[in-house]
Design an enzyme around this catalytic site. Structure first.
Site, PDB file in Angstrom:
ATOM      1  N   GLU A  57       0.860  -1.187   0.058  1.00  9.08           N
ATOM      2  CA  GLU A  57      -0.067  -0.261  -0.039  1.00  9.08           C
ATOM      3  C   GLU A  57       0.640   1.158  -0.122  1.00  9.08           C
ATOM      4  O   GLU A  57       0.565   2.209  -0.626  1.00  9.08           O
ATOM      5  CB  GLU A  57      -0.788   0.096   1.305  1.00  9.08           C
ATOM      6  CG  GLU A  57      -2.213  -1.124   1.051  1.00  9.08           C
ATOM      7  CD  GLU A  57      -3.029  -0.791   2.269  1.00  9.08           C
ATOM      8  OE1 GLU A  57      -3.286   0.293   2.619  1.00  9.08           O
ATOM      9  OE2 GLU A  57      -3.388  -1.792   2.904  1.00  9.08           O
ATOM     10  N   ASP A  74      -1.891  -4.246   3.846  1.00  6.20           N
ATOM     11  CA  ASP A  74      -2.010  -4.294   5.176  1.00  6.20           C
ATOM     12  C   ASP A  74      -2.496  -5.479   5.714  1.00  6.20           C
ATOM     13  O   ASP A  74      -3.753  -6.043   5.110  1.00  6.20           O
ATOM     14  CB  ASP A  74      -2.467  -3.102   5.840  1.00  6.20           C
ATOM     15  CG  ASP A  74      -1.598  -1.751   5.812  1.00  6.20           C
ATOM     16  OD1 ASP A  74      -0.337  -1.912   5.257  1.00  6.20           O
ATOM     17  OD2 ASP A  74      -2.006  -0.455   5.732  1.00  6.20           O
ATOM     18  N   ASP A  76      -5.019  -6.472   7.549  1.00  2.00           N
ATOM     19  CA  ASP A  76      -6.180  -6.122   8.303  1.00  2.00           C
ATOM     20  C   ASP A  76      -7.548  -6.482   7.327  1.00  2.00           C
ATOM     21  O   ASP A  76      -7.083  -6.686   6.144  1.00  2.00           O
ATOM     22  CB  ASP A  76      -6.405  -4.799   9.173  1.00  2.00           C
ATOM     23  CG  ASP A  76      -6.131  -3.750   7.995  1.00  2.00           C
ATOM     24  OD1 ASP A  76      -6.215  -3.724   6.922  1.00  2.00           O
ATOM     25  OD2 ASP A  76      -5.926  -2.759   8.712  1.00  2.00           O
ATOM     26  N   GLU A 104      -9.581  -4.037   6.021  1.00  2.00           N
ATOM     27  CA  GLU A 104      -9.447  -3.305   5.045  1.00  2.00           C
ATOM     28  C   GLU A 104      -8.318  -3.537   3.874  1.00  2.00           C
ATOM     29  O   GLU A 104      -8.517  -3.530   2.606  1.00  2.00           O
ATOM     30  CB  GLU A 104      -9.148  -1.969   5.337  1.00  2.00           C
ATOM     31  CG  GLU A 104      -9.252  -0.931   4.410  1.00  2.00           C
ATOM     32  CD  GLU A 104      -9.207   0.745   5.199  1.00  2.00           C
ATOM     33  OE1 GLU A 104      -9.564   1.519   4.433  1.00  2.00           O
ATOM     34  OE2 GLU A 104      -9.007   0.735   6.340  1.00  2.00           O
ATOM     35  N   TYR A 149       2.707  -3.875  13.478  1.00  2.00           N
ATOM     36  CA  TYR A 149       1.265  -3.444  12.920  1.00  2.00           C
ATOM     37  C   TYR A 149       0.526  -2.613  13.747  1.00  2.00           C
ATOM     38  O   TYR A 149       0.472  -3.365  15.108  1.00  2.00           O
ATOM     39  CB  TYR A 149       0.598  -4.374  11.961  1.00  2.00           C
ATOM     40  CG  TYR A 149      -0.372  -3.726  11.338  1.00  2.00           C
ATOM     41  CD1 TYR A 149      -0.385  -2.924  10.333  1.00  2.00           C
ATOM     42  CD2 TYR A 149      -1.677  -4.179  11.287  1.00  2.00           C
ATOM     43  CE1 TYR A 149      -1.071  -2.355   9.486  1.00  2.00           C
ATOM     44  CE2 TYR A 149      -2.718  -3.639  10.512  1.00  2.00           C
ATOM     45  CZ  TYR A 149      -2.432  -2.689   9.476  1.00  2.00           C
ATOM     46  OH  TYR A 149      -3.477  -1.954   8.839  1.00  2.00           O
ATOM     47  N   ARG A 161      -2.541  -1.412  13.962  1.00  4.04           N
ATOM     48  CA  ARG A 161      -3.892  -1.785  14.004  1.00  4.04           C
ATOM     49  C   ARG A 161      -4.299  -2.959  14.408  1.00  4.04           C
ATOM     50  O   ARG A 161      -4.217  -4.142  13.753  1.00  4.04           O
ATOM     51  CB  ARG A 161      -4.709  -1.564  12.771  1.00  4.04           C
ATOM     52  CG  ARG A 161      -4.624  -0.049  12.223  1.00  4.04           C
ATOM     53  CD  ARG A 161      -5.555   0.369  11.264  1.00  4.04           C
ATOM     54  NE  ARG A 161      -5.362   1.738  10.626  1.00  4.04           N
ATOM     55  CZ  ARG A 161      -4.556   2.042   9.565  1.00  4.04           C
ATOM     56  NH1 ARG A 161      -3.727   1.235   9.049  1.00  4.04           N
ATOM     57  NH2 ARG A 161      -4.430   3.319   9.497  1.00  4.04           N
ATOM     58  N   HIS A 185      -3.291 -10.269  14.845  1.00  5.64           N
ATOM     59  CA  HIS A 185      -1.796 -10.200  14.795  1.00  5.64           C
ATOM     60  C   HIS A 185      -1.306  -9.652  16.267  1.00  5.64           C
ATOM     61  O   HIS A 185      -2.225  -9.295  17.083  1.00  5.64           O
ATOM     62  CB  HIS A 185      -1.192  -9.284  13.681  1.00  5.64           C
ATOM     63  CG  HIS A 185      -2.444  -8.299  13.115  1.00  5.64           C
ATOM     64  ND1 HIS A 185      -2.891  -8.478  11.948  1.00  5.64           N
ATOM     65  CD2 HIS A 185      -2.885  -7.266  13.615  1.00  5.64           C
ATOM     66  CE1 HIS A 185      -3.799  -7.695  11.672  1.00  5.64           C
ATOM     67  NE2 HIS A 185      -3.771  -6.684  12.598  1.00  5.64           N
TER      68      HIS A 185
END
Length: 772
Positions: free
Chosen positions: A37, A110, A112, A114, A327, A329, A373
């Protein structure tokens, strides 16, 4: 015979972007294409993977629902209509070109939901089968993690894609259906959201509690005593004649004070106990944001931006580009076995064996946690905060230090305290003294010294049963019960998490949105609902109680989790939601219009254009008066006229010479001409001559964002400007004017306004760092 002419009418060509399906033609001899991303990550990962790999960035979403239409086919199973982003047409073109030049494609967005959805959209754009092993995830930007992820690609998790798609479509349905309804009830431009409206509701309901709160008076008594060895300690009154000490007024308190003052007391009991204070788990997204607000004064939006920078990495001399944290989030407190093996020897060598627990600390996870995670932690113990001074920005270093200390502390031994409690008897009055002595600091060695010092301040001198101690001082203090506190960013995030509203990646956008929409403002770091926020919340509670409430929103989050786990289907969740939503929307369309006409507030102000009594309406900046005969009569007036005559100033309008009147806007009071409508800022003259041009005066102004500053009255001829208030004193070192800064605690600091002066606070701080 009439003459005829042929006229050719050329129609204006309308530009339409056709989305032609891309057919990939891979090159067997080409490189492996990896799509991430962020461009910052792309360079680092390409350097780690070597010459056989080409790494490119998608820059986030490349496909989304259309901007001007709903883009959801409700009748056919809530099928979304995705369109390519016109702003990123070049990115799509470059990725498709690279896809034809490379032998295969790996999607490393990423880790997650999204990110999973972005990978799925990329698979459509790049002609990749999502069921093939094309998906990899980097939980940290380090060489071992990246090389390990490349070895084990998996198919795209279509359940997680459906969960993210459901969230997006739900938000689109609520936004596109509910926002226009709000426009009709209040004013155009408002928006409603499935989660943001619930967050606003929490803030409004807290404000209603505060306004309805009635304080109750009560008193407390604290006494100072001395032992035979002249050691002082304090004790609090707890009982009177064997009953709890409840003092409701000054008279009762004075009687108790006289009964204790100057008299001896006997120690009737002394108890000692040892307690272990256990460490906290490493950060999740929520707890990191809360601590960043409370300890660093960062907004949640700023915290996530800085955390993203640390995750993507920075250039470190001798090491290249290094990702510094995992990460950011996450809702998990789990730590990988590999890092546990590294951190235990580090604690033992750096702080000593006593600080290392016999077994690694393991923390329980909440029921709602997805645990996808790890917790937020440093990626490597080779880069302590002290080694990154001068490499990271000041704010990056402060956040990294917070994450580092919390992680190291999470794997340390507990603090051991000795708690001592002594009961004193003075006639009918019973007092209690408590003290805490830290026997072993344990994990608190990673905390700031101020906190550790405060723990030692309650230390009790040695006492034993039967000792006689003498009173040296006694005070009665008046208190009033306090209303519940307003929400801060930290407390609102904590409440949202506890109630199951939103997820780690959504907290910052929620808080940002409700402020941008002017539903709430910040006062002393606390959220205060605006008049518009109250009005919108009142309407949504009245007509959409079924969906804009805490329980329904939290339950919907659980259903989204079930979609991601494969325990529910996209279509069922959407259908169940829409049944409730559509019924409430249909009812609201009828009932709201009826209530609006019946409950219209009419003022005593008469419209001078048509003679009708003006009605009260709500606008972007609050209430105003409007003619009820709109659109035939479009006359409007300020709401202040309904409350009394306008306050006229002694300032004349520069355009027409009419005396201007005071008005209130989003950034406070200003001047407005009642004749021509010209606006003018209220200027407060400090009486200090401008130190730059020596002709004008320094006056108080407001920036376009409402922030107060001080500038020359001759602007734009003189551009002298200061953020802090100038005072009529000058620096002895450089001769620049001095300024005064007042902090929220009331503390005032006077310093030189010249940032290059050696006495300037920033220069002093920089000099101290250089000395270290």
């Amino acid at each position: 015979m009439p003459i005829t002419r042929t006229i050719t009418i050329e129609k204006k060509k309308t530009r339409r972007t056709r989305q032609v399906a891309f057919k990939r033609k891979p090159n067997p001899k080409g490189k492996h294409l990896v799509v991430v991303e962020s461009p910052a990550k792309a360079k680092t990962i390409e350097r780690i993977l070597g010459p056989d790999y080409k790494v490119m960035a998608s820059m986030g979403h490349l496909r989304d629902l259309p901007k001007r239409t709903m883009g959801v086919d409700i009748e056919n199973g809530f099928t979304p209509e995705y369109v390519n982003s016109t702003d990123r047409a070049n990115v799509i073109k470059d990725l498709q070109k690279a896809a034809n030049q490379c032998c295969d494609i790996l999607l490393a967005t990423d880790p997650d939901r999204e990110g999973e959805a972005i990978s799925w959209h990329l698979s459509k754009l790049l002609d990749v089968n999502p069921e093939d092993k094309v998906r990899i995830a980097f939980h940290e930007i380090t060489p071992p993690a990246i090389r390990e992820a490349i070895k084990d690609p998996e198919p795209i998790d279509l359940d997680r894609v459906d969960a993210q798609q459901a969230r997006r479509v739900l938000d689109r349905l609520v936004g596109y259906k509910l926002s226009p309804w709000l426009w009709r009830q209040v004013y155009r431009g408002l928006s409603a959201g499935r989660v943001q409206s619930v967050a606003t509701r929490l803030i409004c309901e807290r404000e209603e509690e505060i306004r309805a709160f009635v304080p109750v008076e009560y008193w407390s008594i604290e006494a100072m005593y001395k032992t035979e060895k002249k050691e002082s300690f304090k004790a609090k009154l707890t009982q009177i004649d064997g009953k709890d000490a409840e003092l409701h007024n000054g008279e009762e308190t004075d009687t108790a004070v006289k009964g204790i003052e100057g008299k001896e007391a006997e120690v009737t009991a002394v108890t000692k106990s040892r307690k272990q204070r256990k460490t906290k788990p490493p950060y999740t997204t929520s707890t990191m944001q809360q601590d960043a607000v409370n300890k660093l004064n960062f907004s949640s939006k700023k915290t996530m931006m800085l955390a993203q920078n640390l995750y993507e990495g920075v250039e470190i001399p001798g090491h290249g580009h290094v990702g510094l944290i995992t990460y950011m989030r996450t809702d998990s407190t789990r730590i990988s076995d590999e890092m546990i093996k590294q951190v235990r020897p580090y604690i033992s060598e750096t702080y000593g064996e006593d600080y290392l627990p016999a077994k690694p600390n393991v923390f329980s996870k909440s029921k709602e946690a997805q645990d996808a995670h790890e917790a937020i932690r440093p990626t490597s113990l080779s880069f302590p905060p002290s080694a990154l001074t001068g490499i990271l920005s000041r704010d990056q270093l402060r956040l990294y230090t917070l994450i580092w200390n919390r992680f190291i502390a999470s794997q340390m031994a507990p603090q051991i305290q000795q708690s001592t409690s002594a009961t004193l008897q003075c006639g009918i009055y019973t007092l209690k003294a408590t003290g805490v002595h830290v026997l072993f600091d344990g994990f608190t060695i990673m905390q700031q010294s101020k906190k550790k010092d405060s723990e030692e301040s309650d230390f009790l001198p040695p006492l034993k049963k039967g000792d006689i101690v003498k009173n040296t001082k006694v005070n009665g203090e008046q208190h009033f019960t306090a209303p519940p506190p307003r929400y801060t960013e930290a407390s609102l995030i904590k409440t949202l998490e506890e109630k199951g509203i939103g997820r780690p990646s959504t907290y910052a956008p929620i808080l940002d949105t409700i402020q941008k929409r002017r539903y709430v403002t910040k006062e002393n770091k606390q959220f205060v609902p605006t008049e518009v926020g109250f009005k919108v919340t009142e309407l949504l509670k009245k007509y959409f109680e079924g969906i804009i409430n805490v329980d329904f929103t939290a339950n919907l989050e659980n259903w989204l989790d079930k979609i991601a786990e494969g325990k529910a289907t996209y279509k069922k969740v959407m259908t169940d939601f829409y049944k409730v939503f559509a019924a409430e929307l249909e009812s609201a369309n009828v009932e709201a219009e009826k209530d609006k006409k019946e409950n219209q507030e009419v003022s005593d102000v008469t419209c001078e254009k048509c003679g009708a009594k003006m009605i009260v309406k709500m606008g972007r900046y609050g209430k105003y008066l409007a003619c009820p005969n709109y659109p035939n009569c479009k006359n409007i007036k300020p709401y202040s006229l309904a409350e009394g005559p306008e306050e006229v100033s002694d300032v004349k309008c520069d355009a027409c010479g009419t005396l201007m009147v005071y008005r209130t806007g989003p950034y406070g009071r200003y001047l407005k001409c009642p004749s021509c409508g010209a606006n003018k800022a209220i200027v407060i003259d400090t009486g200090i001559v401008c130190p730059k041009c020596h002709e004008g005066h320094m006056v108080q102004r407001r920036s376009h964002r409402g922030r107060i500053f001080y500038g020359c009255s001759r602007y734009p001829k003189c551009d002298m400007a200061l953020w802090n208030e100038p005072i009529n004193q000058f620096c002895e070192t450089c001769g620049a004017i001095m300024t005064k800064k007042t902090y929220k605690t009331g503390k005032e600091v006077i310093s030189c306004s010249n940032p290059d002066c050696p006495t300037h606070p920033k220069r002093k701080t920089r000099a101290k760092k250089e000395e270290k």
